[in-house]
Scaffold this motif. Structure first.
Motif, PDB file in Angstrom:
ATOM      1  N   GLU A  72       4.777  -1.034   4.463  1.00  0.00           N
ATOM      2  CA  GLU A  72       3.987  -1.751   5.458  1.00  0.00           C
ATOM      3  C   GLU A  72       3.703  -3.154   4.941  1.00  0.00           C
ATOM      4  OE1 GLU A  72      -0.143  -1.326   8.071  1.00  0.00           O
ATOM      5  OE2 GLU A  72       0.450   0.300   6.731  1.00  0.00           O
ATOM      6  N   VAL A  73       3.698  -4.123   5.854  1.00  0.00           N
ATOM      7  CA  VAL A  73       3.349  -5.502   5.534  1.00  0.00           C
ATOM      8  C   VAL A  73       1.844  -5.626   5.780  1.00  0.00           C
ATOM      9  CG1 VAL A  73       3.772  -7.931   6.054  1.00  0.00           C
ATOM     10  CG2 VAL A  73       5.640  -6.266   6.259  1.00  0.00           C
ATOM     11  N   LEU A  74       1.094  -5.579   4.719  1.00  0.00           N
ATOM     12  CA  LEU A  74      -0.364  -5.498   4.832  1.00  0.00           C
ATOM     13  C   LEU A  74      -0.991  -6.851   5.151  1.00  0.00           C
ATOM     14  CD1 LEU A  74      -0.991  -3.098   1.829  1.00  0.00           C
ATOM     15  CD2 LEU A  74      -0.893  -2.518   4.263  1.00  0.00           C
ATOM     16  N   SER A  75      -2.058  -6.779   5.927  1.00  0.00           N
ATOM     17  CA  SER A  75      -2.767  -7.991   6.333  1.00  0.00           C
ATOM     18  C   SER A  75      -3.943  -8.310   5.417  1.00  0.00           C
ATOM     19  CB  SER A  75      -3.295  -7.823   7.757  1.00  0.00           C
ATOM     20  OG  SER A  75      -4.333  -6.848   7.768  1.00  0.00           O
ATOM     21  N   GLY A  76      -4.360  -7.328   4.647  1.00  0.00           N
ATOM     22  CA  GLY A  76      -5.562  -7.494   3.838  1.00  0.00           C
ATOM     23  C   GLY A  76      -6.788  -6.919   4.525  1.00  0.00           C
ATOM     24  N   ASP A  78      -8.323  -3.533   6.902  1.00  0.00           N
ATOM     25  CA  ASP A  78      -8.060  -2.112   7.155  1.00  0.00           C
ATOM     26  C   ASP A  78      -7.378  -1.858   8.488  1.00  0.00           C
ATOM     27  OD1 ASP A  78      -9.203  -1.467   4.733  1.00  0.00           O
ATOM     28  OD2 ASP A  78     -11.150  -0.972   5.600  1.00  0.00           O
ATOM     29  N   HIS A  79      -7.700  -2.660   9.482  1.00  0.00           N
ATOM     30  CA  HIS A  79      -7.222  -2.417  10.849  1.00  0.00           C
ATOM     31  C   HIS A  79      -5.911  -3.134  11.170  1.00  0.00           C
ATOM     32  CE1 HIS A  79      -9.878  -5.912  10.793  1.00  0.00           C
ATOM     33  NE2 HIS A  79      -9.024  -6.418  11.651  1.00  0.00           N
ATOM     34  N   GLY A  80      -5.354  -3.873  10.234  1.00  0.00           N
ATOM     35  CA  GLY A  80      -4.086  -4.560  10.479  1.00  0.00           C
ATOM     36  C   GLY A  80      -4.284  -6.018  10.858  1.00  0.00           C
ATOM     37  N   TRP A  81      -3.252  -6.596  11.452  1.00  0.00           N
ATOM     38  CA  TRP A  81      -3.244  -7.998  11.846  1.00  0.00           C
ATOM     39  C   TRP A  81      -3.944  -8.161  13.189  1.00  0.00           C
ATOM     40  CZ3 TRP A  81      -1.155 -11.342   8.364  1.00  0.00           C
ATOM     41  CH2 TRP A  81      -0.358 -10.793   7.360  1.00  0.00           C
ATOM     42  N   ARG A  90      -0.138  -3.268  13.159  1.00  0.00           N
ATOM     43  CA  ARG A  90       0.377  -2.891  11.854  1.00  0.00           C
ATOM     44  C   ARG A  90       1.890  -3.083  11.904  1.00  0.00           C
ATOM     45  NH1 ARG A  90      -1.853   2.846  10.224  1.00  0.00           N
ATOM     46  NH2 ARG A  90      -0.623   2.353   8.365  1.00  0.00           N
ATOM     47  N   TRP A  92       5.704  -2.806   9.743  1.00  0.00           N
ATOM     48  CA  TRP A  92       6.481  -2.239   8.641  1.00  0.00           C
ATOM     49  C   TRP A  92       7.819  -2.958   8.530  1.00  0.00           C
ATOM     50  CZ3 TRP A  92       3.076   0.655  11.340  1.00  0.00           C
ATOM     51  CH2 TRP A  92       2.265   1.541  10.635  1.00  0.00           C
ATOM     52  N   ARG A 139       7.170 -10.782   1.618  1.00  0.00           N
ATOM     53  CA  ARG A 139       7.446  -9.388   1.225  1.00  0.00           C
ATOM     54  C   ARG A 139       8.950  -9.142   1.096  1.00  0.00           C
ATOM     55  NH1 ARG A 139       4.236  -4.512   0.653  1.00  0.00           N
ATOM     56  NH2 ARG A 139       5.774  -3.261  -0.413  1.00  0.00           N
TER      57      ARG A 139
END
Length: 143
Positions: A72-76, A78-81, A90, A92, A139
């Motif tokens: 997954e490409v995380l946004s930093g 918890d709920h995503g971008w 979210r 991936w 990433r």
């Protein structure tokens, strides 16, 4: 009462998860406010559906492909971008495992774009996707 934002999932479909050189970008055909802008293919997670399952379903419906999901490409967060006040996404990394991508739903063009400096940024992306484009580049290229 606070309403939770709608979860949307997207795929950064690469030509290879191990040695990526290009990203599959999808141009929106609707709604009118987003038509002509580029995005990561995907869509809404239905109630009771796992995000990864929703992403597989959406990619089959929109592009006619099956994929192997990478990280997954995380946004930093918890709920995503954050896309807007009503939706978060979210994303991936993914690689096609079956099928040839076609613009079947919601898109009028698909394009493989090199992961080179400036190539992805030359497309008119949906504004909320710009930070995701940058994170995907970091990433995928390890920079």
């Amino acid at each position: 009462m606070t309403i939770a934002p709608r979860l949307v999932v997207g795929a950064a479909v690469l030509d290879s998860l191990t040695e990526p050189r290009s990203l599959l970008c999808a141009r929106r055909s609707a709604p009118e406010s987003l038509a002509g802008l580029w995005e990561f293919p995907g869509g809404k997670v239905e109630p009771g559906e796992e995000p990864e399952a929703a992403l597989h379903r959406e990619l089959r419906e929109e592009l006619g492909i099956s994929v192997a999901l990478g990280p997954e490409v995380l946004s930093g967060a918890d709920h995503g971008w954050v896309l807007n006040k009503k939706a978060t996404m979210r994303v991936w990394l993914a690689e096609i495992s079956e099928g040839e991508p076609q613009a079947l739903e919601d898109h009028d063009e698909l394009r493989w774009v090199p992961l080179e400096e400036g190539a992805l940024h030359a497309l008119p992306w949906i504004p909320a996707d710009f930070p995701i484009v940058d994170a995907v580049l970091r990433r995928a290229t390890g920079s």
